[in-house]
Design a protein around this motif. Sequence first.
Motif, PDB file in Angstrom:
ATOM      1  N   TYR A 113       6.723 -74.058  20.909  1.00 12.61           N
ATOM      2  CA  TYR A 113       6.353 -74.464  22.262  1.00 12.61           C
ATOM      3  C   TYR A 113       5.920 -73.254  23.089  1.00 12.61           C
ATOM      4  O   TYR A 113       4.878 -73.276  23.760  1.00 12.61           O
ATOM      5  CB  TYR A 113       7.536 -75.165  22.920  1.00 12.61           C
ATOM      6  CG  TYR A 113       7.276 -75.638  24.332  1.00 12.61           C
ATOM      7  CD1 TYR A 113       6.670 -76.861  24.566  1.00 12.61           C
ATOM      8  CD2 TYR A 113       7.652 -74.849  25.427  1.00 12.61           C
ATOM      9  CE1 TYR A 113       6.439 -77.304  25.871  1.00 12.61           C
ATOM     10  CE2 TYR A 113       7.425 -75.277  26.727  1.00 12.61           C
ATOM     11  CZ  TYR A 113       6.819 -76.506  26.936  1.00 12.61           C
ATOM     12  OH  TYR A 113       6.585 -76.932  28.228  1.00 12.61           O
ATOM     13  N   ASP A 114       6.698 -72.195  23.025  1.00 10.55           N
ATOM     14  CA  ASP A 114       6.381 -70.993  23.807  1.00 10.55           C
ATOM     15  C   ASP A 114       5.052 -70.373  23.350  1.00 10.55           C
ATOM     16  O   ASP A 114       4.215 -69.992  24.181  1.00 10.55           O
ATOM     17  CB  ASP A 114       7.502 -69.956  23.670  1.00 10.55           C
ATOM     18  CG  ASP A 114       8.775 -70.390  24.392  1.00 10.55           C
ATOM     19  OD1 ASP A 114       8.699 -71.287  25.257  1.00 10.55           O
ATOM     20  OD2 ASP A 114       9.851 -69.834  24.084  1.00 10.55           O
ATOM     21  N   THR A 116       2.481 -71.760  21.917  1.00 13.12           N
ATOM     22  CA  THR A 116       1.298 -72.565  22.221  1.00 13.12           C
ATOM     23  C   THR A 116       1.062 -72.689  23.724  1.00 13.12           C
ATOM     24  O   THR A 116      -0.080 -72.572  24.184  1.00 13.12           O
ATOM     25  CB  THR A 116       1.408 -73.952  21.579  1.00 13.12           C
ATOM     26  OG1 THR A 116       2.666 -74.559  21.933  1.00 13.12           O
ATOM     27  CG2 THR A 116       1.324 -73.858  20.060  1.00 13.12           C
ATOM     28  N   THR A 117       2.103 -72.900  24.499  1.00  9.46           N
ATOM     29  CA  THR A 117       1.900 -73.035  25.948  1.00  9.46           C
ATOM     30  C   THR A 117       1.512 -71.691  26.567  1.00  9.46           C
ATOM     31  O   THR A 117       0.721 -71.654  27.523  1.00  9.46           O
ATOM     32  CB  THR A 117       3.151 -73.602  26.641  1.00  9.46           C
ATOM     33  OG1 THR A 117       4.300 -72.805  26.313  1.00  9.46           O
ATOM     34  CG2 THR A 117       3.400 -75.048  26.217  1.00  9.46           C
ATOM     35  N   ASN A 118       2.024 -70.596  26.028  1.00  2.46           N
ATOM     36  CA  ASN A 118       1.624 -69.277  26.537  1.00  2.46           C
ATOM     37  C   ASN A 118       0.151 -68.979  26.259  1.00  2.46           C
ATOM     38  O   ASN A 118      -0.463 -68.159  26.943  1.00  2.46           O
ATOM     39  CB  ASN A 118       2.485 -68.176  25.900  1.00  2.46           C
ATOM     40  CG  ASN A 118       3.905 -68.170  26.435  1.00  2.46           C
ATOM     41  OD1 ASN A 118       4.177 -68.748  27.495  1.00  2.46           O
ATOM     42  ND2 ASN A 118       4.817 -67.544  25.710  1.00  2.46           N
ATOM     43  N   ALA A 121      -1.885 -74.137  26.023  1.00  2.09           N
ATOM     44  CA  ALA A 121      -1.664 -75.559  25.753  1.00  2.09           C
ATOM     45  C   ALA A 121      -0.973 -76.214  26.946  1.00  2.09           C
ATOM     46  O   ALA A 121      -0.109 -75.611  27.592  1.00  2.09           O
ATOM     47  CB  ALA A 121      -0.809 -75.743  24.501  1.00  2.09           C
ATOM     48  N   GLU A 122      -1.346 -77.460  27.209  1.00  4.59           N
ATOM     49  CA  GLU A 122      -0.685 -78.233  28.266  1.00  4.59           C
ATOM     50  C   GLU A 122       0.595 -78.847  27.705  1.00  4.59           C
ATOM     51  O   GLU A 122       0.583 -79.487  26.649  1.00  4.59           O
ATOM     52  CB  GLU A 122      -1.610 -79.346  28.768  1.00  4.59           C
ATOM     53  CG  GLU A 122      -1.005 -80.203  29.858  1.00  4.59           C
ATOM     54  CD  GLU A 122      -1.850 -81.414  30.212  1.00  4.59           C
ATOM     55  OE1 GLU A 122      -1.346 -82.297  30.930  1.00  4.59           O
ATOM     56  OE2 GLU A 122      -3.018 -81.488  29.745  1.00  4.59           O
ATOM     57  N   SER A 123       1.709 -78.648  28.393  1.00  3.50           N
ATOM     58  CA  SER A 123       2.990 -79.158  27.924  1.00  3.50           C
ATOM     59  C   SER A 123       3.018 -80.683  27.926  1.00  3.50           C
ATOM     60  O   SER A 123       2.590 -81.329  28.875  1.00  3.50           O
ATOM     61  CB  SER A 123       4.117 -78.627  28.815  1.00  3.50           C
ATOM     62  OG  SER A 123       5.350 -79.253  28.480  1.00  3.50           O
ATOM     63  N   GLU A 126       9.005 -80.393  27.162  1.00  2.00           N
ATOM     64  CA  GLU A 126       9.698 -79.123  26.940  1.00  2.00           C
ATOM     65  C   GLU A 126      10.742 -79.284  25.847  1.00  2.00           C
ATOM     66  O   GLU A 126      11.200 -80.400  25.572  1.00  2.00           O
ATOM     67  CB  GLU A 126      10.349 -78.655  28.248  1.00  2.00           C
ATOM     68  CG  GLU A 126       9.339 -78.309  29.331  1.00  2.00           C
ATOM     69  CD  GLU A 126      10.012 -77.788  30.595  1.00  2.00           C
ATOM     70  OE1 GLU A 126      11.254 -77.641  30.589  1.00  2.00           O
ATOM     71  OE2 GLU A 126       9.294 -77.516  31.574  1.00  2.00           O
ATOM     72  N   SER A 140       9.798 -80.385  20.709  1.00  2.00           N
ATOM     73  CA  SER A 140       8.966 -79.994  21.848  1.00  2.00           C
ATOM     74  C   SER A 140       7.578 -80.540  21.590  1.00  2.00           C
ATOM     75  O   SER A 140       7.303 -81.061  20.500  1.00  2.00           O
ATOM     76  CB  SER A 140       8.943 -78.472  22.019  1.00  2.00           C
ATOM     77  OG  SER A 140       8.374 -77.852  20.874  1.00  2.00           O
ATOM     78  N   ILE A 142       3.036 -80.647  22.836  1.00  4.13           N
ATOM     79  CA  ILE A 142       1.875 -80.266  23.640  1.00  4.13           C
ATOM     80  C   ILE A 142       0.799 -81.343  23.536  1.00  4.13           C
ATOM     81  O   ILE A 142       0.765 -82.129  22.583  1.00  4.13           O
ATOM     82  CB  ILE A 142       1.286 -78.910  23.189  1.00  4.13           C
ATOM     83  CG1 ILE A 142       0.841 -78.972  21.717  1.00  4.13           C
ATOM     84  CG2 ILE A 142       2.283 -77.778  23.420  1.00  4.13           C
ATOM     85  CD1 ILE A 142       0.080 -77.745  21.224  1.00  4.13           C
TER      86      ILE A 142
END
Length: 380
Positions: A113-114, A116-118, A121-123, A126, A140, A142
Amino acid sequence: MSTDSTSLNLKKTVEQAEDFLPLLGTDFVELYVGNAKQAAYYYQQAWGFQPVAYAGLETGRKDSVSYVLQQDKIRLVLTSPLQPGGEINEHVNKHGDGVKVVALWVDDARKSYDETTNRGAESYVEPYVMEDEHGKVVISGIHTYGETVHLFVERSAYNGPFLPGYKKYEPRFQVEPTGLKFIDHMVGNVGWNEMNKWCEFYAKVMGFAQLVSFDDKDISTEYTALMSKVMSNGNGRIKFPINEPAEGKKKSQIEEYIDFYNGAGVQHIAVATDNIIDTVTKLRDRGVEFLYVPEVYYDTVLDRVGEIDEDLEPLKELGVLIDRDDEGYLLQIFTKPVLDRPTMFFEIIQRKGAQSFGKGNFKALFEAIEREQESRGTLQ
């Protein structure tokens, strides 16, 4: 399905891929459907999937019901709403039955998650923990193209039937499998001029690399055309071809899909077998319908692909296509849409060394699809 990733051969096979997640495989594919009980019976009776888990009113879930079906390494989840309103109803109303979740098996859902979102990517959700007497799972997620989402599933500390909240389901009715082994690839259809955007998404956000690309000269007939690029993760277990429409005299299959699905989404799921003749015979005998390939295709196919292990006659009788690349050959066949809307279908594929996607069959395949479009009145 084994959850011990340490026993897997995760050798990197696509050198250009950054592979920073990494992904261990496809965990499950979830479809939102209008009637999960009847859809489950179809995939059980026609396709040889066996129900293994269930969640619904009997497990304390009040708003939806889900059936989990499995065949070898392929896991399908069929989910329907139990109440009016809400996300599932909206999805089914807009798209018809279709794929909502492509869940990816990972060692660390928080890290996935970290990472890809960093990278932009749109969450979707979480990281959170699900737990029951069988252990715990971390999930998690995206967003990707259309309303499709990727969940990251970390299940090394879990040994239940599927996920916490599901109970084991073993109906009396047991079916013979049809020989389907695993998901080879999953194809996404996106809108005009969106293919590169989503290929860049998989490269930047998930560390994928482009395996191959096809333009409108490769994938075209007299009437229609499309463009496609194939994205893969580092170990080659996850491959996502992305298609977009291209200009043609008439409406292509991609445009037809987007019209009836009302947006981008999963067009087809390619499932692997070790014996395509046996698998397709079983599927056909159980009512699965396949695209028709004219017999003339087989008059010259061996001149093009060379010697193969299989007898040509049963392949011809079933309508199985053949193609070859530098590493071997493949056998493939495509179903008609498995839903009322002309949207999602399945591909059955057997690889005999080949790592490609049947470029030599594109013209025959597209002409077969166009015949179906013409019968539906959508080849305009």
